[in-house]
Motif scaffolding. Structure first.
Motif, PDB file in Angstrom:
ATOM      1  N   ILE A 118      62.513  83.323  41.796  1.00 16.05           N
ATOM      2  CA  ILE A 118      62.501  82.568  43.049  1.00 16.05           C
ATOM      3  C   ILE A 118      62.154  83.486  44.219  1.00 16.05           C
ATOM      4  O   ILE A 118      62.726  84.562  44.357  1.00 16.05           O
ATOM      5  N   VAL A 119      61.234  83.044  45.053  1.00 11.16           N
ATOM      6  CA  VAL A 119      60.994  83.673  46.350  1.00 11.16           C
ATOM      7  C   VAL A 119      61.180  82.593  47.403  1.00 11.16           C
ATOM      8  O   VAL A 119      60.567  81.522  47.322  1.00 11.16           O
ATOM      9  N   GLY A 120      62.048  82.850  48.357  1.00 11.61           N
ATOM     10  CA  GLY A 120      62.313  81.868  49.403  1.00 11.61           C
ATOM     11  C   GLY A 120      61.490  82.142  50.644  1.00 11.61           C
ATOM     12  O   GLY A 120      61.031  83.267  50.881  1.00 11.61           O
ATOM     13  N   LEU A 121      61.300  81.112  51.435  1.00 12.27           N
ATOM     14  CA  LEU A 121      60.605  81.220  52.721  1.00 12.27           C
ATOM     15  C   LEU A 121      61.317  80.320  53.719  1.00 12.27           C
ATOM     16  O   LEU A 121      61.593  79.154  53.422  1.00 12.27           O
ATOM     17  N   ASP A 122      61.633  80.859  54.893  1.00 16.78           N
ATOM     18  CA  ASP A 122      62.303  80.055  55.922  1.00 16.78           C
ATOM     19  C   ASP A 122      62.033  80.682  57.285  1.00 16.78           C
ATOM     20  O   ASP A 122      61.968  81.910  57.402  1.00 16.78           O
ATOM     21  N   ASN A 123      61.887  79.846  58.309  1.00 16.98           N
ATOM     22  CA  ASN A 123      61.651  80.389  59.657  1.00 16.98           C
ATOM     23  C   ASN A 123      62.922  80.478  60.495  1.00 16.98           C
ATOM     24  O   ASN A 123      62.885  80.947  61.633  1.00 16.98           O
ATOM     25  N   PHE A 124      64.061  80.028  59.951  1.00 25.92           N
ATOM     26  CA  PHE A 124      65.364  80.140  60.631  1.00 25.92           C
ATOM     27  C   PHE A 124      65.291  79.605  62.063  1.00 25.92           C
ATOM     28  O   PHE A 124      65.761  80.251  63.006  1.00 25.92           O
ATOM     29  N   ASN A 125      64.711  78.431  62.240  1.00 20.16           N
ATOM     30  CA  ASN A 125      64.615  77.878  63.592  1.00 20.16           C
ATOM     31  C   ASN A 125      65.985  77.430  64.084  1.00 20.16           C
ATOM     32  O   ASN A 125      66.968  77.443  63.354  1.00 20.16           O
ATOM     33  N   ASN A 126      66.036  77.009  65.344  1.00 19.39           N
ATOM     34  CA  ASN A 126      67.325  76.688  65.965  1.00 19.39           C
ATOM     35  C   ASN A 126      67.547  75.196  66.126  1.00 19.39           C
ATOM     36  O   ASN A 126      68.225  74.765  67.054  1.00 19.39           O
ATOM     37  N   TYR A 127      66.987  74.390  65.229  1.00 16.06           N
ATOM     38  CA  TYR A 127      67.254  72.947  65.271  1.00 16.06           C
ATOM     39  C   TYR A 127      68.766  72.707  65.183  1.00 16.06           C
ATOM     40  O   TYR A 127      69.318  71.849  65.862  1.00 16.06           O
ATOM     41  N   TYR A 128      69.424  73.457  64.304  1.00 19.46           N
ATOM     42  CA  TYR A 128      70.877  73.573  64.369  1.00 19.46           C
ATOM     43  C   TYR A 128      71.215  75.049  64.300  1.00 19.46           C
ATOM     44  O   TYR A 128      70.354  75.880  64.031  1.00 19.46           O
ATOM     45  N   ASP A 129      72.452  75.398  64.565  1.00 12.96           N
ATOM     46  CA  ASP A 129      72.873  76.793  64.696  1.00 12.96           C
ATOM     47  C   ASP A 129      72.376  77.637  63.514  1.00 12.96           C
ATOM     48  O   ASP A 129      72.758  77.395  62.365  1.00 12.96           O
ATOM     49  N   PRO A 130      71.514  78.647  63.775  1.00 15.42           N
ATOM     50  CA  PRO A 130      70.984  79.487  62.696  1.00 15.42           C
ATOM     51  C   PRO A 130      72.057  80.243  61.917  1.00 15.42           C
ATOM     52  O   PRO A 130      71.788  80.757  60.830  1.00 15.42           O
ATOM     53  N   THR A 131      73.270  80.327  62.472  1.00 15.19           N
ATOM     54  CA  THR A 131      74.363  80.991  61.759  1.00 15.19           C
ATOM     55  C   THR A 131      74.578  80.365  60.391  1.00 15.19           C
ATOM     56  O   THR A 131      74.872  81.056  59.405  1.00 15.19           O
ATOM     57  N   LEU A 132      74.428  79.058  60.321  1.00 17.71           N
ATOM     58  CA  LEU A 132      74.630  78.364  59.049  1.00 17.71           C
ATOM     59  C   LEU A 132      73.553  78.756  58.051  1.00 17.71           C
ATOM     60  O   LEU A 132      73.831  78.986  56.862  1.00 17.71           O
TER      61      LEU A 132
END
Length: 445
Positions: A118-132
């Motif tokens: 598995i290789v993941g990809l995510d932009n970690f946007n702030n639609y909701y708190d990126p902490t989660l």
């Protein structure tokens, strides 16, 4: 040491040895600032010095931000290859977009645990708190799943990933979620759900070999359709929200790439997914917060005072459907962007086939939280929500072996228990999620 002021500062330790230096200092300052031109030069020098410092600091900050988010390099490639390594016979190498999201994290873990790469990809946007999302990332890291931080619209990054790893499958779960948020930020939906999808499909089309693609559509595509339960053969040309319109557009776009380029594509229409590590914009999550805080729970009702109902689907059941879709996906038939023969194209509903009204859901939460909710009943506003969702899952049952096993009573019980476990756990994997829950559930009004 006592503080001294004025000329007392120059008092000698031996009496009789004191010499007043104040006049000398005054003469020196007078020479430096006697003329207006000299004062102007000094002021100009200070301005230039300050501006230079601020420019340098801005450069350092920008460089640090760039370097921290940049992809590429020997170490980065090693991490990608290690994460993509397959640990079972005839296993898959899967690129999971939106891997730090709710469904993406669960699917990534399920695939990794059975030995897929598995290789993941995510932009970690702030639609909701990126902490989660960062907490989910920590969970995936503990299972040796590497998440590339980047945007699915980045053509060069995607080309690099496909150059490093010959992905057999792509699980495309990255998207701008939420029905109501489209009224605030419509461009984010076009950027992620349409442009991002096309960019990814282009990368898959040009790959050699081409991967099989499974992607997340939505039950929202049924829109204003009043025929229930919703079947894959029903009309989907009356979207009730921009989110639904972008998902419907995605279905048309994927069909085009399947037809022209021979990409094997499976679309999954999710029905109200819930469970541990879930999204805070979902009703069950915000209702939990309000009940614990003693704040009113807003319950919408449709026309003629009809209660809204949803086909709530527990995350574990959704994961089973996603994995089964990968397992039954046939290979793409193109090579380097050229189609050789017709390719597989499918769309499935993944629901729970038993809709539950929103008031009933609130009652279940009250039971598990052991606290009564303050209900505020209001008419449903025109924000894109639909009054009723109900999935016909017969096609998924037949072709995928999809059989949901978790009802809402059991699923919400698991959610509440997991929440409590994370809030009081000393396990470092739960730390980020615990901090998020504490700030979300117990923030002051």
């Amino acid at each position: 040491m006592p503080s001294l002021a004025g000329e007392e500062f120059f008092l000698p330790s031996m009496p009789g040895k004191f010499k007043d230096k104040s006049h000398t200092l005054h003469r020196q300052f007078h020479r430096c600032f006697a003329s207006t031109s000299t004062m102007f030069l000094w002021a100009l020098f200070l301005v230039v010095l300050t501006a230079s410092y601020l420019s340098f600091q801005s450069f350092v900050d920008s460089s640090s931000k760039y370097l921290s988010s940049a992809w590429g390099g020997i170490q980065w490639e090693k991490q990608v290859r290690a994460s993509a390594h397959i640990h079972r016979q005839n296993g898959f190498s899967v690129l999971v977009t939106g891997a730090a999201g709710f469904v993406g994290a669960h699917v990534s873990l399920a695939l990794k645990k059975r030995g897929d790469g598995i290789v993941g990809l995510d932009n970690f946007n702030n639609y909701y708190d990126p902490t989660l999302k960062k907490a989910r990332q920590s969970l995936l890291n503990s299972h040796n799943i590497f998440i590339v931080e980047g945007d699915v619209n980045d053509e060069r990054m995607l080309a690099k990933l496909f150059d490093i790893v010959a992905f057999t499958h792509v699980m495309h779960l990255a998207a701008q979620a939420g029905v109501r948020y489209a009224m605030e930020n419509p461009n984010s939906y076009v950027h992620s759900n349409i442009a991002g999808l096309v960019t990814l499909l282009e990368a898959c089309k040009n790959a050699n070999p081409q991967p099989a693609i499974v992607w997340a559509s939505s039950s929202s595509v049924y829109g204003l359709n009043e025929k229930v339960p919703f079947s894959e053969s029903d009309r989907t040309d009356q979207p009730a929200s921009l989110y639904a319109a972008t998902k419907k557009a995605g279905e048309e776009i994927t069909h085009t790439y399947n037809h022209i380029y021979g990409l094997s594509i499976t679309g999954l229409r999710f029905f109200t997914v819930y469970g541990p590590w879930g999204r805070p914009d979902m009703a069950y999550f915000s209702f939990t917060r309000n009940i614990l805080q003693g704040k009113p729970v807003t319950v919408y009702r449709g026309k003629n005072r009809v209660n809204l109902a949803r086909d709530f689907t527990y995350i574990d059941d959704i994961v089973k459907g996603c994995v089964a879709s990968l397992d039954t996906a046939k290979k793409s038939t193109g090579s380097g962007g050229k189609k050789r023969s017709p390719a597989q194209y499918r769309i499935f509903n993944l629901g729970n086939k038993s809709p539950v009204t929103v008031p009933m859901m609130v009652g279940i939460l009250e039971k598990h939280l052991k606290k009564r909710a303050k209900k505020s009943i209001v008419e449903m506003p025109g924000n894109g929500d639909v009054p009723y969702t109900h999935a016909n899952i017969s096609s998924a049952q037949t072709e995928l072996g999809y059989k949901p096993t978790t009802d809402l009573q059991t699923g919400l019980k698991k959610f509440v228990r997991w929440q409590d476990l994370c809030l009081f756990s000393v396990n470092s994997l739960c730390l980020g999620y615990s901090l998020y829950l504490l700030s979300f559930l117990y923030r002051p009004a």
